[in-house]
Design an enzyme around this catalytic site. Structure first.
Site, mmCIF file in Angstrom:
data_model
loop_
_atom_site.group_PDB
_atom_site.id
_atom_site.type_symbol
_atom_site.label_atom_id
_atom_site.label_comp_id
_atom_site.label_asym_id
_atom_site.label_seq_id
_atom_site.Cartn_x
_atom_site.Cartn_y
_atom_site.Cartn_z
ATOM 1 N N VAL A 1 -10.421 40.015 6.056
ATOM 2 C CA VAL A 1 -11.113 41.110 5.360
ATOM 3 C C VAL A 1 -10.756 41.158 3.881
ATOM 4 O O VAL A 1 -11.227 42.025 3.156
ATOM 5 C CB VAL A 1 -10.805 42.494 5.978
ATOM 6 C CG1 VAL A 1 -11.253 42.546 7.423
ATOM 7 C CG2 VAL A 1 -9.330 42.852 5.855
ATOM 8 N N GLU A 2 -9.886 40.253 3.439
ATOM 9 C CA GLU A 2 -9.527 40.253 2.022
ATOM 10 C C GLU A 2 -10.006 38.949 1.371
ATOM 11 O O GLU A 2 -11.172 38.785 1.104
ATOM 12 C CB GLU A 2 -8.016 40.488 1.862
ATOM 13 C CG GLU A 2 -7.616 41.840 2.473
ATOM 14 C CD GLU A 2 -6.149 42.207 2.248
ATOM 15 O OE1 GLU A 2 -5.681 42.166 1.105
ATOM 16 O OE2 GLU A 2 -5.468 42.547 3.242
#
Lengths: 353, 353
Positions: free
Chosen positions: B140-141
């Site tokens: 998610v990063e």
């Protein structure tokens, strides 16, 4: 001088094998020929028309340039797509914007952009201030509105003070026009003097290697200078992509008709501003489509599509070597400390509708 | 000293009206009490364990910190979520990551993070080097892999040279461990000395206003120092969010059980590292959930949930004023010029599967 060098090269080309090097004229002649086409980047920034480069205005422009809160989501700043550490680009085919949309064209560098005749690939903004108003509002980029942006700026005392200092005699210092003018002032400082090419132009014979000099000669002889000249080695006028032969759709997508969209003139179909080639070795991928990652391949495409020439391998290498001499001293920018938000500052809106 | 000040305040509270100010002890007493809880940020950076702050290593770390090519998409760098111009945070509730996903927790500041007992809200990384390995791999990063990242670094001569200079005696300078150590070295330089509070601690009575001093007294008297102490005014240990009473689900989402996920120990349920409060006036929104934008509201929530106290309005204002004195001198970082990509550098992969 332009004609004579070209004539010499043309005559030479008939007799030369495909792998032949470009003939290397004496430095005095090569420099004199080059100075008819090019000029060095100035050592110090110059103020754009209708603007001034006071420290207050430049510093404010730097703050705005680096502030992601200028975007609706709070993620994107000018710096995202025009990275001062990456030759002024983002190194993407086309930029990622609000909601992970991808933009339609490759992000051009803002380094030396002050020297371009106009801004954007299609020249639709006459200057950097007008340019700065675009991406903040574009739905696929920062997706903000002037109203929300001005509301954000007005909410922060640090910005209000900085605008007052940057626009001291104005009744309403915080305005969308002044937002753009401050960014223009900062960007006007982002120039890259002292490239090997510029040192050569100024008289330093040793600034360029023999191969690079052959590349300079080839660049002029083969006619690259018809579009890529001036202080920015391009960026001065508009030309069809595919003067001689249109490249394939991966490089020149059919849906993007370039300057035609701006002028609605048939002769502007697939016309783009000639890319400024300063720092081009740093700014891959290339073309408005960002479809080509290799500078050598980009040179070959330009040669065939714009000049109808199949360059010799050695000449291609020479021209690529010459293009490397256009890399100037990159700007040293201290990352600005941005004003702190206030309790009534508009919140970022990362949600996608 | 701790006890006596607390006792005085407790006695006072019985007689005081709700809007009463905190009693203001003489500077000598207040400073002596404060020095039992806090210490100033050092003036100069100190090397972390197993690391050195050579200019070569710090400069390399800065390059890696600012380089968006460390992410799979080419969009995100460490700087995206830990902005040196924004108090070391991104000013979002939770960060936007690869494919426009939103992360589960608010991005904490890297300023002075070297002084925390461990990294991340749940302390799952023992040091900054270990921390630096997380976001580059998180889906998610930055969504990258160590293999692709090392491939990217090894493809660029500028990075290979910088790693060799930063890790001169190593057989394989370009490694994921050294990537992390270089970033740790750079981040160790990101400290913010010279806050008003630190100048006060060091003997300058005039560094804080009367209201700020009352706030410091209130901060100690009401028991905030039970969790927020040390050089970072927090960041030293782990505590349940809701020692007395859990706040609502918007502030403490049920799904995020904090340190329990790391230790699988029942007593660690909803336990988080006490937030370091240095520069807290710059780092909204607050809490691991990023749910609270107003520092005053955050103080009130802490007071009720952690201490079971309803602070008087005047005391809340005092504590907020005191927290403002924790803003130190922000780091002046020259944006690094990043190495140019090579023809075989891995391409950015912005496409989402």
């Amino acid at each position: 001088m332009k004609t004579s060098l070209l004539a010499i090269a043309a005559l030479g080309a008939l007799a030369q094998p495909v792998l032949a090097q470009t003939a290397l004229p004496p430095d005095a002649d090569l420099r004199a020929a080059a100075l008819e086409w090019f000029e060095p980047i100035p050592q110090t920034p110059q103020a754009p028309a209708n603007n001034v480069l006071t420290p207050e205005r430049v510093d404010l422009g730097a703050m705005l340039f680096f502030d992601p809160r200028m975007s609706l989501s709070g993620l994107f700043s000018c710096q995202t797509c025009h990275n001062v550490g990456l030759g002024g680009v983002d190194g993407l085919t086309t930029s990622i914007g609000h909601g992970w949309q991808q933009g339609p064209r490759n992000s051009p560098t803002m380094l030396n952009a002050i020297f371009n005749i106009a801004q954007f690939w299609d020249g639709r903004a006459p200057d950097l201030a007008e340019q700065a108003k675009g991406p903040v509002q574009a739905g696929v980029e920062m997706n903000n509105t002037p109203e929300n942006l001005i509301g954000t700026l007005n909410s922060m005392p640090g910005y209000v003070e900085a605008f007052e200092a940057a626009f001291p005699d104005e009744a309403t210092p915080v305005s969308f026009d002044n937002f753009a003018r401050a960014i223009e002032a900062f960007e006007a400082t982002l120039i890259t003097p002292d490239s090997a090419f510029d040192r050569y132009l100024k008289g330093d014979d040793a600034a360029m290697t023999e191969q690079e000099k052959r590349g300079l000669a080839a660049f002029m002889d083969t006619g690259c200078t018809a579009c890529h000249s001036g202080v920015n080695v391009g960026g001065q006028d508009y030309y069809p992509f595919g003067v001689v032969e249109r490249p394939g759709g991966s490089v020149l997508p059919e849906g993007d008709r370039g300057r035609f969209t701006v002028t609605q003139t048939a002769s502007d179909d697939y016309v783009f501003r000639a890319a400024p080639l300063r720092n081009v070795a740093l700014t891959a991928p290339y073309f408005h489509s960002g479809a080509v990652w290799d500078l050598r391949e980009a040179v070959q495409i330009m040669s065939s599509s714009q000049l109808g020439t199949e360059l010799a391998e050695a000449q291609t290498d020479e021209i690529v070597a010459f293009l490397g001499t256009l890399t100037g001293k990159q700007p040293q920018v201290v990352h600005p400390i941005l004003p702190v938000r206030a309790s009534d500052s508009p919140l970022p809106q990362p949600m996608v509708q």
